[in-house]
Design a protein around this motif. Structure first.
Motif, mmCIF file in Angstrom:
data_model
loop_
_atom_site.group_PDB
_atom_site.id
_atom_site.type_symbol
_atom_site.label_atom_id
_atom_site.label_comp_id
_atom_site.label_asym_id
_atom_site.label_seq_id
_atom_site.Cartn_x
_atom_site.Cartn_y
_atom_site.Cartn_z
ATOM 1 N N PRO A 70 -6.745 6.165 -1.412
ATOM 2 C CA PRO A 70 -6.298 4.844 -0.970
ATOM 3 C C PRO A 70 -5.716 4.039 -2.133
ATOM 4 O O PRO A 70 -6.456 3.501 -2.956
ATOM 5 C CB PRO A 70 -7.579 4.202 -0.423
ATOM 6 C CG PRO A 70 -8.679 4.860 -1.197
ATOM 7 C CD PRO A 70 -8.218 6.264 -1.472
ATOM 8 N N SER B 69 -0.696 4.771 -0.208
ATOM 9 C CA SER B 69 -1.364 6.002 0.207
ATOM 10 C C SER B 69 -2.738 5.680 0.776
ATOM 11 O O SER B 69 -3.371 4.712 0.358
ATOM 12 C CB SER B 69 -1.506 6.935 -1.002
ATOM 13 O OG SER B 69 -2.369 8.023 -0.729
ATOM 14 N N ALA B 70 -3.183 6.501 1.731
ATOM 15 C CA ALA B 70 -4.536 6.366 2.264
ATOM 16 C C ALA B 70 -5.471 7.435 1.713
ATOM 17 O O ALA B 70 -6.692 7.296 1.791
ATOM 18 C CB ALA B 70 -4.520 6.450 3.795
ATOM 19 N N ASP B 71 -4.919 8.515 1.161
ATOM 20 C CA ASP B 71 -5.750 9.594 0.624
ATOM 21 C C ASP B 71 -5.100 10.148 -0.635
ATOM 22 O O ASP B 71 -4.277 11.054 -0.559
ATOM 23 C CB ASP B 71 -5.916 10.700 1.665
ATOM 24 C CG ASP B 71 -6.894 11.778 1.219
ATOM 25 O OD1 ASP B 71 -7.681 11.508 0.282
ATOM 26 O OD2 ASP B 71 -6.865 12.891 1.787
ATOM 27 N N CYS C 206 0.856 -1.182 0.000
ATOM 28 C CA CYS C 206 0.000 0.000 0.000
ATOM 29 C C CYS C 206 0.896 1.237 0.000
ATOM 30 O O CYS C 206 1.965 1.246 0.598
ATOM 31 C CB CYS C 206 -0.942 0.007 1.203
ATOM 32 S SG CYS C 206 -0.133 -0.155 2.804
ATOM 33 N N GLU D 147 -6.789 2.250 -7.059
ATOM 34 C CA GLU D 147 -7.497 2.923 -5.970
ATOM 35 C C GLU D 147 -8.521 1.957 -5.371
ATOM 36 O O GLU D 147 -9.357 1.406 -6.096
ATOM 37 C CB GLU D 147 -8.197 4.180 -6.467
ATOM 38 C CG GLU D 147 -8.930 4.920 -5.347
ATOM 39 C CD GLU D 147 -9.523 6.241 -5.778
ATOM 40 O OE1 GLU D 147 -10.175 6.891 -4.947
ATOM 41 O OE2 GLU D 147 -9.335 6.617 -6.963
#
Length: 203
Positions: free
Chosen positions: A56, A52-54, A50, A155
């Motif tokens: 995702p 990024s969360a923003d 993973c 995403e």
């Protein structure tokens, strides 16, 4: 005393062996896709994480075939723009290994592995009922690295968890219930069953 390597002087295979033996443990994505005719494909990838969360974002490193043609996963994502990442638990490790065999295009690896395809909620690719967790993804961007590999970023648009894996109120994933496995160098894998806590230091 140390041993050093000039990566510019090494072959692709030599660099690969050093990298996969050193960057460990690597989580395994059992990626499910469908082709233009709706035929299901499943293949494992350990060049995965993973980012990024923003937004995702997950990333997959997908290598081409030796003749530089796209493997089924790369082809299917290119054509449909979607894929699903299924986390591999110890319970489905052998089934994941079956999915990694070189089947002809159009063969449903999940059937050979004894795994159950469940219809995706937001994307066409299915998720695996036996997986402890799965992320439905839409292709965000694809980076071409030389002739032989793509980095496919997806995403996350929907997530599935087996009952007991996540606390729905606190959104805490239980690593014992997830029971994920990881790749080490060569054919060696590991579990995440040995753990210890390290609290974030406060100044």
């Amino acid at each position: 005393m140390s041993i050093s390597f000039d990566f510019e002087a090494l072959s692709e295979r030599e660099r690969y062996k050093l990298m996969i033996g050193t960057v460990v443990p690597r989580p395994i994505a059992l990626v499910t896709t469908v082709d233009e005719n709706g035929r299901v494909n499943a293949a494992p990838f350990s060049f995965f994480n993973c980012l990024s969360a923003d937004p995702p974002i997950l990333a997959l490193g997908v290598e081409n075939n030796p003749d530089m043609s796209f493997k089924d996963t790369g082809h299917n994502i290119r054509m449909t723009e979607v894929f699903t990442v299924n986390i591999v638990s110890f319970a489905i490790a052998e089934a994941m290994h079956v999915c990694g065999s070189k089947y002809p295009r159009g063969v449903d690896e999940l059937k050979h592995a004894g795994l159950t395809a469940m219809p995706g909620t937001k994307v066409a690719s299915p998720y695996i009922a036996e997986a402890p967790a799965a992320f439905e993804c839409r292709r965000h961007v694809t980076l071409e690295l030389g002739k032989s590999r793509q980095i496919i970023m997806g995403e996350i648009v929907y997530a599935h968890y087996r009952d007991g894996v996540v606390d729905p109120e606190r959104l805490r994933v239980d690593p014992e219930q997830l029971d994920a496995i990881a790749r080490l160098g060569g054919d060696t894998c590991s579990t995440i069953r040995d753990r210890f806590e390290m609290l974030t230091p406060k100044l």
